[in-house]
Design a protein around this motif. Structure first.
Motif, PDB file in Angstrom:
ATOM      1  N   LEU A   1      14.125 -15.099   6.913  1.00  0.00           N
ATOM      2  CA  LEU A   1      12.737 -15.487   6.644  1.00  0.00           C
ATOM      3  C   LEU A   1      11.851 -15.431   7.878  1.00  0.00           C
ATOM      4  N   ALA A   2      12.368 -15.802   9.028  1.00  0.00           N
ATOM      5  CA  ALA A   2      11.530 -15.862  10.225  1.00  0.00           C
ATOM      6  C   ALA A   2      10.902 -14.503  10.535  1.00  0.00           C
ATOM      7  N   ASP A   3      11.628 -13.427  10.256  1.00  0.00           N
ATOM      8  CA  ASP A   3      11.098 -12.087  10.540  1.00  0.00           C
ATOM      9  C   ASP A   3       9.878 -11.752   9.690  1.00  0.00           C
ATOM     10  N   LEU A   4       9.692 -12.462   8.580  1.00  0.00           N
ATOM     11  CA  LEU A   4       8.552 -12.198   7.710  1.00  0.00           C
ATOM     12  C   LEU A   4       7.291 -12.945   8.143  1.00  0.00           C
ATOM     13  N   ALA A   5       7.453 -13.955   9.006  1.00  0.00           N
ATOM     14  CA  ALA A   5       6.335 -14.826   9.361  1.00  0.00           C
ATOM     15  C   ALA A   5       5.134 -14.101   9.965  1.00  0.00           C
ATOM     16  N   PRO A   6       5.323 -13.082  10.831  1.00  0.00           N
ATOM     17  CA  PRO A   6       4.148 -12.415  11.389  1.00  0.00           C
ATOM     18  C   PRO A   6       3.256 -11.755  10.340  1.00  0.00           C
ATOM     19  N   HIS A   7       3.778 -11.593   9.136  1.00  0.00           N
ATOM     20  CA  HIS A   7       3.029 -10.876   8.104  1.00  0.00           C
ATOM     21  C   HIS A   7       2.305 -11.815   7.134  1.00  0.00           C
ATOM     22  N   LEU A   8       2.450 -13.123   7.329  1.00  0.00           N
ATOM     23  CA  LEU A   8       1.759 -14.074   6.453  1.00  0.00           C
ATOM     24  C   LEU A   8       0.251 -13.888   6.522  1.00  0.00           C
ATOM     25  N   LEU A   9      -0.272 -13.617   7.703  1.00  0.00           N
ATOM     26  CA  LEU A   9      -1.716 -13.439   7.861  1.00  0.00           C
ATOM     27  C   LEU A   9      -2.145 -11.986   7.706  1.00  0.00           C
ATOM     28  N   ALA A  10      -1.195 -11.061   7.735  1.00  0.00           N
ATOM     29  CA  ALA A  10      -1.540  -9.636   7.642  1.00  0.00           C
ATOM     30  C   ALA A  10      -1.511  -9.119   6.212  1.00  0.00           C
ATOM     31  N   ARG A  11      -0.879  -9.866   5.299  1.00  0.00           N
ATOM     32  CA  ARG A  11      -0.802  -9.421   3.910  1.00  0.00           C
ATOM     33  C   ARG A  11      -2.186  -9.435   3.282  1.00  0.00           C
ATOM     34  N   ARG A  12      -2.471  -8.418   2.502  1.00  0.00           N
ATOM     35  CA  ARG A  12      -3.750  -8.319   1.799  1.00  0.00           C
ATOM     36  C   ARG A  12      -3.510  -7.892   0.351  1.00  0.00           C
ATOM     37  N   THR A  13      -4.421  -8.258  -0.533  1.00  0.00           N
ATOM     38  CA  THR A  13      -4.489  -7.636  -1.853  1.00  0.00           C
ATOM     39  C   THR A  13      -5.402  -6.428  -1.700  1.00  0.00           C
ATOM     40  N   TYR A  14      -4.817  -5.238  -1.771  1.00  0.00           N
ATOM     41  CA  TYR A  14      -5.541  -4.006  -1.448  1.00  0.00           C
ATOM     42  C   TYR A  14      -6.027  -3.367  -2.741  1.00  0.00           C
ATOM     43  N   ARG A  15      -7.311  -3.517  -3.010  1.00  0.00           N
ATOM     44  CA  ARG A  15      -7.869  -3.093  -4.292  1.00  0.00           C
ATOM     45  C   ARG A  15      -8.409  -1.660  -4.293  1.00  0.00           C
ATOM     46  N   LYS A  16      -8.299  -0.973  -3.175  1.00  0.00           N
ATOM     47  CA  LYS A  16      -8.796   0.391  -3.071  1.00  0.00           C
ATOM     48  C   LYS A  16      -7.671   1.387  -3.373  1.00  0.00           C
ATOM     49  N   ALA A  17      -8.015   2.669  -3.365  1.00  0.00           N
ATOM     50  CA  ALA A  17      -6.999   3.708  -3.553  1.00  0.00           C
ATOM     51  C   ALA A  17      -6.098   3.770  -2.326  1.00  0.00           C
ATOM     52  N   PHE A  18      -4.811   3.946  -2.565  1.00  0.00           N
ATOM     53  CA  PHE A  18      -3.849   4.045  -1.473  1.00  0.00           C
ATOM     54  C   PHE A  18      -3.806   5.455  -0.896  1.00  0.00           C
ATOM     55  N   ASP A  19      -3.263   5.558   0.294  1.00  0.00           N
ATOM     56  CA  ASP A  19      -2.901   6.846   0.857  1.00  0.00           C
ATOM     57  C   ASP A  19      -1.893   7.503  -0.099  1.00  0.00           C
ATOM     58  N   PRO A  20      -1.979   8.808  -0.310  1.00  0.00           N
ATOM     59  CA  PRO A  20      -1.094   9.448  -1.303  1.00  0.00           C
ATOM     60  C   PRO A  20       0.363   9.565  -0.887  1.00  0.00           C
ATOM     61  N   ARG A  21       0.713   9.323   0.367  1.00  0.00           N
ATOM     62  CA  ARG A  21       2.121   9.488   0.756  1.00  0.00           C
ATOM     63  C   ARG A  21       3.005   8.529  -0.038  1.00  0.00           C
ATOM     64  N   PRO A  22       4.196   8.965  -0.381  1.00  0.00           N
ATOM     65  CA  PRO A  22       5.059   8.160  -1.254  1.00  0.00           C
ATOM     66  C   PRO A  22       5.629   6.942  -0.553  1.00  0.00           C
ATOM     67  N   VAL A  23       6.022   5.983  -1.364  1.00  0.00           N
ATOM     68  CA  VAL A  23       6.820   4.857  -0.890  1.00  0.00           C
ATOM     69  C   VAL A  23       8.273   5.304  -0.941  1.00  0.00           C
TER      70      VAL A  23
END
Length: 315
Positions: free
Chosen positions: A102-124
């Motif tokens: 869990l500790a490794d996820l902590a830096p991303h608590l403030l960086a997470r966003r709900t991204y409502r725009k179109a994504f970059d087309p590169r695949p996941v």
């Protein structure tokens, strides 16, 4: 008490439906009690408080991550008070074993966003999707990828859901009520000067056609589409769904991914059942998410001051 307050200050960055932030935290060292704030419920959009409890579950996961980052244990008991259904969890914070991973996820608590725009087309990548699914599974959620015919079916249900919801004047009024100027700290952020006009338009006009067309474009162009499901469909399961959601979102953020929601097929009961049948599962769909790499940074969603959501045991 300061340590507990610091943990809550990070927990409030969890996502919530309409950014209602429907939680309160009662501090009684060494415990934090997570309480549902029913005054921030959405009776039209969420008549059984399912999404409200999921949102609180996401805040609970954020609290656990924040504790791990400080080297603290977090002993969680869900629904600990059978006489008070607003008490969703009690967390005893201490010096015991820290939850691994869990500790490794902590830096991303403030960086997470709900991204409502179109994504970059590169695949996941398959590796990233596997990590997201594993993160959700650790919290009791099943994150299922929708490909091929299932993606098309989900798109059709989103279209139907948009039309049904926007055709309901009560739903439009509730949505408009949560469209706030950014400075107000909650709700769906709208520029201050535009807020009254936007609220009036949403209350007055059925914009289902336009919203449905935009959502279809977003869905079809999204590199990944998933359903988060749980085996049961009750407050305990919703709390697990919220924790699974937040853990997957933070894992995704660690890998450069963001997500947003297309929950219309789940917010309309008849469409939710059709989605469940199409998935050929006995599990219950809780959230429909699109994933991808953001094209540009987006501003953080406003948050209420932390003191507005904290109460002491003496209150």
């Amino acid at each position: 008490m300061d340590t507990l307050r610091d943990l809550v200050a990070l927990a409030v960055y969890a996502p919530s439906s309409h950014n209602t932030q429907p939680w309160r935290f009662r501090l009684a060292p060494p415990s934090i009690e997570l309480r549902a704030d029913r005054t921030r419920a959405l009776p039209v959009n969420d008549p059984f408080d399912r999404e409200l409890v999921i949102s609180c579950g996401a805040a609970l996961m954020a609290l656990r991550v924040a504790a791990a980052a400080k080297g603290l244990s977090a002993d969680v008991r869900l629904l600990p008070d059978t006489t008070d259904h607003d008490v969703l969890a009690r967390v005893v914070v201490g010096r015991g074993a820290v939850e691994p991973g869990l500790a490794d996820l902590a830096p991303h608590l403030l960086a997470r966003r709900t991204y409502r725009k179109a994504f970059d087309p590169r695949p996941v990548t398959d590796e990233a999707m596997s990590a997201l699914r594993s993160a959700a599974a650790l919290e009791g959620g099943d994150l299922r990828v929708l490909d091929g015919d299932l993606r098309g079916l989900a798109g059709g249900l989103v279209d139907e859901g948009d039309h049904l919801l926007w055709n309901d004047p009560r739903w439009r009024r509730e949505l408009a009520m949560w469209m706030h100027a950014t400075r107000e700290g909650d709700g769906l952020a709208v520029p201050a000067l535009a807020a009254p006009i936007a609220q009036a338009i949403v209350r007055t006009f059925d914009m289902g056609d336009g919203v449905a067309a935009k959502d279809q474009q977003l869905l079809l162009a999204s590199p990944a589409l998933t359903v988060l499901a749980t085996a049961e469909d009750d407050p305990r399961a919703w709390l697990h769904a919220g924790q699974a959601l937040q853990r997957a979102l933070l894992e995704g953020c660690r890998r450069g991914l963001q997500a947003s929601y297309l929950n219309q097929p789940i917010e309309v009961p008849a469409l939710r059942q059709r989605l469940r049948e199409a998935l050929d599962t006995t599990d219950h769909p809780q959230l429909l998410l699109r994933w991808g790499h953001p094209v540009e940074p987006v501003a953080p969603t406003p948050r209420r001051p932390v003191d507005a959501v904290i109460e002491s045991a003496a209150d």
